[in-house]
Write a protein that holds these residues in place. Structure first.
Motif, PDB file in Angstrom:
ATOM      1  N   PRO A   1     -11.926  -3.036  -4.132  1.00 27.54           N
ATOM      2  CA  PRO A   1     -11.018  -1.936  -3.762  1.00 27.54           C
ATOM      3  C   PRO A   1      -9.612  -2.075  -4.329  1.00 27.54           C
ATOM      4  CG  PRO A   1     -12.264  -2.671  -1.862  1.00 27.54           C
ATOM      5  CD  PRO A   1     -12.529  -3.666  -2.949  1.00 27.54           C
ATOM      6  N   GLU A   2      -9.009  -3.264  -4.213  1.00 27.31           N
ATOM      7  CA  GLU A   2      -7.631  -3.429  -4.668  1.00 27.31           C
ATOM      8  C   GLU A   2      -7.514  -3.212  -6.172  1.00 27.31           C
ATOM      9  OE1 GLU A   2      -9.134  -5.516  -2.607  1.00 27.31           O
ATOM     10  OE2 GLU A   2      -7.958  -5.340  -0.764  1.00 27.31           O
ATOM     11  N   PHE A   3      -8.486  -3.731  -6.932  1.00 26.99           N
ATOM     12  CA  PHE A   3      -8.440  -3.557  -8.389  1.00 26.99           C
ATOM     13  C   PHE A   3      -8.612  -2.091  -8.773  1.00 26.99           C
ATOM     14  CE2 PHE A   3     -10.698  -3.218 -12.462  1.00 26.99           C
ATOM     15  CZ  PHE A   3      -9.746  -3.773 -13.302  1.00 26.99           C
ATOM     16  N   VAL A   4      -9.589  -1.425  -8.177  1.00 26.75           N
ATOM     17  CA  VAL A   4      -9.833  -0.018  -8.499  1.00 26.75           C
ATOM     18  C   VAL A   4      -8.634   0.834  -8.107  1.00 26.75           C
ATOM     19  CG1 VAL A   4     -11.236   1.999  -7.912  1.00 26.75           C
ATOM     20  CG2 VAL A   4     -12.338  -0.189  -8.407  1.00 26.75           C
ATOM     21  N   ALA A   5      -8.073   0.584  -6.929  1.00 29.57           N
ATOM     22  CA  ALA A   5      -6.903   1.351  -6.490  1.00 29.57           C
ATOM     23  C   ALA A   5      -5.728   1.139  -7.433  1.00 29.57           C
ATOM     24  CB  ALA A   5      -6.526   0.955  -5.061  1.00 29.57           C
ATOM     25  N   SER A   6      -5.522  -0.105  -7.879  1.00 24.48           N
ATOM     26  CA  SER A   6      -4.403  -0.377  -8.787  1.00 24.48           C
ATOM     27  C   SER A   6      -4.604   0.329 -10.124  1.00 24.48           C
ATOM     28  CB  SER A   6      -4.244  -1.886  -9.000  1.00 24.48           C
ATOM     29  OG  SER A   6      -5.350  -2.426  -9.709  1.00 24.48           O
ATOM     30  N   GLU A   7      -5.844   0.405 -10.589  1.00 15.88           N
ATOM     31  CA  GLU A   7      -6.126   1.101 -11.845  1.00 15.88           C
ATOM     32  C   GLU A   7      -5.929   2.613 -11.705  1.00 15.88           C
ATOM     33  OE1 GLU A   7      -7.210   0.198 -15.282  1.00 15.88           O
ATOM     34  OE2 GLU A   7      -5.794  -1.194 -14.369  1.00 15.88           O
ATOM     35  N   LEU A   8      -6.366   3.169 -10.596  1.00 15.33           N
ATOM     36  CA  LEU A   8      -6.155   4.603 -10.370  1.00 15.33           C
ATOM     37  C   LEU A   8      -4.665   4.920 -10.276  1.00 15.33           C
ATOM     38  CD1 LEU A   8      -8.994   5.355  -7.774  1.00 15.33           C
ATOM     39  CD2 LEU A   8      -8.989   5.872 -10.226  1.00 15.33           C
ATOM     40  N   LEU A   9      -3.919   4.079  -9.602  1.00 13.42           N
ATOM     41  CA  LEU A   9      -2.476   4.289  -9.509  1.00 13.42           C
ATOM     42  C   LEU A   9      -1.797   4.098 -10.865  1.00 13.42           C
ATOM     43  CD1 LEU A   9      -1.645   2.555  -6.105  1.00 13.42           C
ATOM     44  CD2 LEU A   9      -1.450   4.999  -6.633  1.00 13.42           C
ATOM     45  N   ARG A  10      -2.330   3.216 -11.672  1.00 17.39           N
ATOM     46  CA  ARG A  10      -1.742   2.989 -13.003  1.00 17.39           C
ATOM     47  C   ARG A  10      -1.868   4.225 -13.880  1.00 17.39           C
ATOM     48  NH1 ARG A  10      -3.613   1.923 -17.929  1.00 17.39           N
ATOM     49  NH2 ARG A  10      -5.780   1.577 -17.250  1.00 17.39           N
ATOM     50  N   VAL A  11      -3.033   4.883 -13.846  1.00 20.87           N
ATOM     51  CA  VAL A  11      -3.278   5.970 -14.796  1.00 20.87           C
ATOM     52  C   VAL A  11      -2.835   7.338 -14.263  1.00 20.87           C
ATOM     53  CG1 VAL A  11      -5.164   4.706 -15.881  1.00 20.87           C
ATOM     54  CG2 VAL A  11      -5.682   6.346 -14.070  1.00 20.87           C
ATOM     55  N   VAL A  12      -2.482   7.435 -12.963  1.00 21.50           N
ATOM     56  CA  VAL A  12      -1.979   8.702 -12.447  1.00 21.50           C
ATOM     57  C   VAL A  12      -0.454   8.716 -12.583  1.00 21.50           C
ATOM     58  CG1 VAL A  12      -1.623   8.044 -10.018  1.00 21.50           C
ATOM     59  CG2 VAL A  12      -2.303  10.384 -10.577  1.00 21.50           C
ATOM     60  N   LYS A  13       0.098   9.882 -12.804  1.00 21.03           N
ATOM     61  CA  LYS A  13       1.543  10.024 -12.979  1.00 21.03           C
ATOM     62  C   LYS A  13       2.287   9.842 -11.654  1.00 21.03           C
ATOM     63  CE  LYS A  13       1.052  13.418 -16.737  1.00 21.03           C
ATOM     64  NZ  LYS A  13       1.311  14.822 -17.150  1.00 21.03           N
ATOM     65  N   PRO A  14       3.541   9.425 -11.699  1.00 15.34           N
ATOM     66  CA  PRO A  14       4.354   9.423 -10.478  1.00 15.34           C
ATOM     67  C   PRO A  14       4.375  10.828  -9.870  1.00 15.34           C
ATOM     68  CG  PRO A  14       5.457   8.200 -12.206  1.00 15.34           C
ATOM     69  CD  PRO A  14       4.274   8.861 -12.858  1.00 15.34           C
ATOM     70  N   GLY A  15       4.109  10.902  -8.593  1.00  9.64           N
ATOM     71  CA  GLY A  15       4.005  12.197  -7.932  1.00  9.64           C
ATOM     72  C   GLY A  15       2.621  12.802  -8.025  1.00  9.64           C
ATOM     73  N   GLY A  16       1.739  12.196  -8.817  1.00  6.82           N
ATOM     74  CA  GLY A  16       0.378  12.697  -8.972  1.00  6.82           C
ATOM     75  C   GLY A  16      -0.489  12.381  -7.767  1.00  6.82           C
ATOM     76  N   ILE A  17      -1.658  13.025  -7.717  1.00  7.00           N
ATOM     77  CA  ILE A  17      -2.536  12.939  -6.560  1.00  7.00           C
ATOM     78  C   ILE A  17      -3.883  12.321  -6.942  1.00  7.00           C
ATOM     79  CG2 ILE A  17      -3.829  14.267  -4.844  1.00  7.00           C
ATOM     80  CD1 ILE A  17      -0.903  14.242  -4.236  1.00  7.00           C
ATOM     81  N   ILE A  18      -4.338  11.376  -6.110  1.00 19.96           N
ATOM     82  CA  ILE A  18      -5.712  10.883  -6.162  1.00 19.96           C
ATOM     83  C   ILE A  18      -6.414  11.458  -4.936  1.00 19.96           C
ATOM     84  CG2 ILE A  18      -7.202   8.843  -6.122  1.00 19.96           C
ATOM     85  CD1 ILE A  18      -4.640   7.271  -7.111  1.00 19.96           C
ATOM     86  N   ALA A  19      -7.447  12.252  -5.135  1.00 22.87           N
ATOM     87  CA  ALA A  19      -8.155  12.911  -4.036  1.00 22.87           C
ATOM     88  C   ALA A  19      -9.597  12.439  -4.007  1.00 22.87           C
ATOM     89  CB  ALA A  19      -8.091  14.428  -4.197  1.00 22.87           C
ATOM     90  N   ALA A  20     -10.041  11.971  -2.853  1.00 26.76           N
ATOM     91  CA  ALA A  20     -11.402  11.439  -2.739  1.00 26.76           C
ATOM     92  C   ALA A  20     -12.058  11.947  -1.468  1.00 26.76           C
ATOM     93  CB  ALA A  20     -11.375   9.913  -2.730  1.00 26.76           C
ATOM     94  N   THR A  21     -13.359  12.156  -1.546  1.00 26.63           N
ATOM     95  CA  THR A  21     -14.155  12.409  -0.354  1.00 26.63           C
ATOM     96  C   THR A  21     -15.247  11.356  -0.326  1.00 26.63           C
ATOM     97  OG1 THR A  21     -15.323  14.112   0.927  1.00 26.63           O
ATOM     98  CG2 THR A  21     -15.730  14.080  -1.458  1.00 26.63           C
ATOM     99  N   THR A  22     -15.466  10.751   0.844  1.00 30.20           N
ATOM    100  CA  THR A  22     -16.335   9.576   0.938  1.00 30.20           C
ATOM    101  C   THR A  22     -16.808   9.422   2.372  1.00 30.20           C
ATOM    102  OG1 THR A  22     -16.447   7.209   0.330  1.00 30.20           O
ATOM    103  CG2 THR A  22     -14.432   7.972   1.427  1.00 30.20           C
ATOM    104  N   PRO A  23     -17.912   8.727   2.607  1.00 24.41           N
ATOM    105  CA  PRO A  23     -18.342   8.522   3.991  1.00 24.41           C
ATOM    106  C   PRO A  23     -17.360   7.655   4.773  1.00 24.41           C
ATOM    107  CG  PRO A  23     -20.150   8.111   2.465  1.00 24.41           C
ATOM    108  CD  PRO A  23     -18.903   8.237   1.638  1.00 24.41           C
ATOM    109  N   ASN A  24     -17.266   7.921   6.047  1.00 27.78           N
ATOM    110  CA  ASN A  24     -16.497   7.096   6.969  1.00 27.78           C
ATOM    111  C   ASN A  24     -17.348   5.879   7.339  1.00 27.78           C
ATOM    112  OD1 ASN A  24     -15.015   5.991   9.085  1.00 27.78           O
ATOM    113  ND2 ASN A  24     -15.466   7.665  10.509  1.00 27.78           N
TER     114      ASN A  24
END
Length: 246
Positions: free
Chosen positions: A123-146
């Motif tokens: 999780p930490e690696f994937v989250a850091s990569e998603l944050l790296r490639v999204v712009k400041p102010g950009g949105i990461i939107a996910a739908t997933t099971p609870n």
């Protein structure tokens, strides 16, 4: 009974248009439709073969999920080479788990991840990569099971080797090629806040849609519908996650 028949029986409005007022896919993508602009560059993270567009029989739901032509550029990536044949993408790449995403820093305005976070091992690696490639102010939107929802609890009680067999009975329309091993390491509020850290604002909404696992039995469908309406938030089966990079 088929899922379509059950939906029309228990959600009469679905006889007109093909979807109900609690359709989870439509609610999630309605939020995205309000976010994505024609000038945006978008990443479909875990895009797969494009089953949402190839298999969905409801025109409106299929169209609202497809951002090709509604944004400047739509990239897609997945560990499954089937992504290379996904017809909804402008460009597709196969990625390797544990390796950096093949995109430059601050490339994307919006990143979409549908039914992906439950399969993540790091999780930490994937989250850091998603944050790296999204712009400041950009949105990461996910739908997933609870993870603590009743579906997540039930899924984790089934051995991985039996997932395809059980899903084929409980969700007859689900294709075997769309079933992947689940990890549930990125499926609680605590895990999501930990993964995305202090560099982002994280917003989490729990919800329930039409019954998805019912074995074609009307009494199960009715029972799950009742449970969706009355169970506490902590047991709701789906989590919609919105992460804004600071």
């Amino acid at each position: 009974m088929e899922d379509k028949e059950l939906k029309r029986r228990f959600y009469p409005e679905s006889n007109v248009g093909g979807f109900s007022h609690v359709d989870g896919t439509i609610s999630f993508f309605n939020h995205l439709a309000a976010i994505v602009r024609q000038t945006d560059t978008v990443l479909d993270f875990g895009a797969g073969r494009g089953n949402a567009f190839l298999d969905d029989e409801v025109d409106f739901r299929r169209e609202i999920q497809n951002f090709k032509g509604r944004c400047r550029h739509l990239d897609g990536c997945d560990i499954d080479p089937a992504v290379l044949h996904n017809p909804s993408l402008d460009d597709a790449k196969v990625i390797v788990p544990g390796e950096p995403l093949p995109y430059e820093d601050n490339r994307f305005d919006v990143i979409i991840a549908r039914w992906v976070f439950e399969h993540i091992d790091t999780p930490e690696f994937v989250a850091s990569e998603l944050l790296r490639v999204v712009k400041p102010g950009g949105i990461i939107a996910a739908t997933t099971p609870n993870k603590w929802g009743y579906i997540g609890l039930g899924a984790r009680s089934v051995p991985s080797r039996l997932h395809v067999r059980v899903l084929s009975r409980s969700q007859p329309t689900r294709k075997a090629e769309d079933v992947f091993p689940t990890r549930y390491k990125m499926n609680t509020a605590r895990a999501l806040f930990k993964a995305f850290g202090a560099g982002a604002d994280v917003f989490i909404a729990k919800k329930a849609s039409e019954p998805a696992y019912h074995f074609g039995k009307p009494w199960i469908y009715r029972s799950v519908k009742w449970m969706n309406k009355h169970c506490p938030d902590v047991l709701l089966p789906v989590v919609d996650v919105y992460v804004r990079k600071q």
